[in-house]
Design an enzyme around this catalytic site. Sequence first.
Site, PDB file in Angstrom:
ATOM      1  N   HIS A 162     122.709  54.839  -2.252  1.00 53.12           N
ATOM      2  CA  HIS A 162     121.284  54.813  -1.905  1.00 53.12           C
ATOM      3  C   HIS A 162     121.163  55.018  -0.395  1.00 53.12           C
ATOM      4  O   HIS A 162     121.900  54.431   0.388  1.00 53.12           O
ATOM      5  CB  HIS A 162     120.688  53.470  -2.327  1.00 53.12           C
ATOM      6  CG  HIS A 162     119.321  53.255  -1.775  1.00 53.12           C
ATOM      7  ND1 HIS A 162     118.328  54.201  -1.897  1.00 53.12           N
ATOM      8  CD2 HIS A 162     118.782  52.226  -1.075  1.00 53.12           C
ATOM      9  CE1 HIS A 162     117.239  53.753  -1.301  1.00 53.12           C
ATOM     10  NE2 HIS A 162     117.490  52.558  -0.790  1.00 53.12           N
ATOM     11  N   CYS A 180     114.904  50.364  -5.352  1.00 52.72           N
ATOM     12  CA  CYS A 180     115.850  51.383  -4.860  1.00 52.72           C
ATOM     13  C   CYS A 180     117.068  51.542  -5.770  1.00 52.72           C
ATOM     14  O   CYS A 180     117.818  52.502  -5.635  1.00 52.72           O
ATOM     15  CB  CYS A 180     116.293  51.048  -3.440  1.00 52.72           C
ATOM     16  SG  CYS A 180     114.911  51.019  -2.303  1.00 52.72           S
ATOM     17  N   ASN A 182     114.462  56.774   3.558  1.00 52.45           N
ATOM     18  CA  ASN A 182     114.683  55.997   2.328  1.00 52.45           C
ATOM     19  C   ASN A 182     113.618  56.371   1.295  1.00 52.45           C
ATOM     20  O   ASN A 182     112.464  55.973   1.426  1.00 52.45           O
ATOM     21  CB  ASN A 182     114.625  54.502   2.684  1.00 52.45           C
ATOM     22  CG  ASN A 182     114.851  53.602   1.481  1.00 52.45           C
ATOM     23  OD1 ASN A 182     114.852  54.062   0.343  1.00 52.45           O
ATOM     24  ND2 ASN A 182     115.015  52.319   1.743  1.00 52.45           N
TER      25      ASN A 182
END
Length: 320
Positions: free
Chosen positions: A247, A112, A277
């Site tokens: 993020h 990520c 996500n």
Amino acid sequence: MKTAISSIAGYLPSKIITNDDLSKTLDTTHEWIFDRTGIEQRHLVSDGEFASDLGIIAAKKALEQINFDPSNIDAIIVSTTTSDRRFPSCAARIQGELQANRAFAFDVAAACAGFIYTIAIADSMMKSRQLQNVLLVCCETLSLFVDWTDRSTCVLFGDGAGALLLNAAEDDSPSGLVATKLYTDGSPEKYNSILSHNGPQNDNRGYTTMMGRAVFKYAIENMSASMHEILTENNMTLNDIDWIIPHQANRRILESLCKMKNFPLEKMIITTQDHANTSSASIPLAMCRAIENGRIKKGQTILMTALGAGLVYGSAIIKY
Ligand code: UT7
């Protein structure tokens, strides 16, 4: 020279799955998912659609925005931890499909935090090799790497891609990357159990496991620390920052970060509700949306921060 953004585009696959859709096959509810994460829906790939397919569309959009000839791209750097195949790389396929014949191309796996890692790599390579134009693509299909019977992980993820064309600007250009800061904590408990993709070594798909609460805590602590360090090292404070693009793992993490830093939530770009996500694609997708809807404007200063499996994390400051 400075590394500046010439164009940016995103792509989300057309299939949308809401929390209510998930509650038909899983022991979950819209309320649980929304209250714990802020997620309302996610885009997922369809059968036969892979990370490089999303990346190619995002990349073509970014190039078309400024009528850029792909043969002028010097390098293509792709961030993905969900590559179509173990090899060849997604980057090689994207290079071929774009007919970016002069470009060398490679993948980077930094989960990520992949956007922060790849923009840092692009910046260093542009400076050391005097590259003029680098295409950065973040393309992820985490939906292909989760166990769709595990309600504690599968509800959290979505698929998507973001692409940025970077160019070498003059030192006195008002736009450009100010700094990046990267960290890795691969100590055994972080590497093995906190957040990882498990399964037989030769099984490309496997499944994702996560100790959610521990990751939640690490995300807040480490993103906060990396933001503090990058600002301090560059003689800046949050007063110099127009927008934070974090993020997009969980809205509650982002609210906690703002509270901890005494930074207004309205100045943080949040897309968790619509995209879930999307791993390394989440920052470019959020940036793209904020530019399209007129929130982020040319000349503004943006602080980006991310944390992912590894643990890997870091921050970047860019003047758009
Ligand atoms: O991108 C990389 C970074 N990733 C992250 O930053 C993720 C960080 N972690 C999180 O976002 C949160 O920890 C989660 C959203 C993953 C989980 O939230 P939580 O408040 O930490 O919940 P929990 O895991 O402690 O689970 C609480 C309860 C459990 O039930 P019991 O044991 O209390 O009876 C779970 O079984 O919620 C249950 N649960 C669910 N219930 C309904 C877990 N998933 C679900 C679900 N629907 N989907």
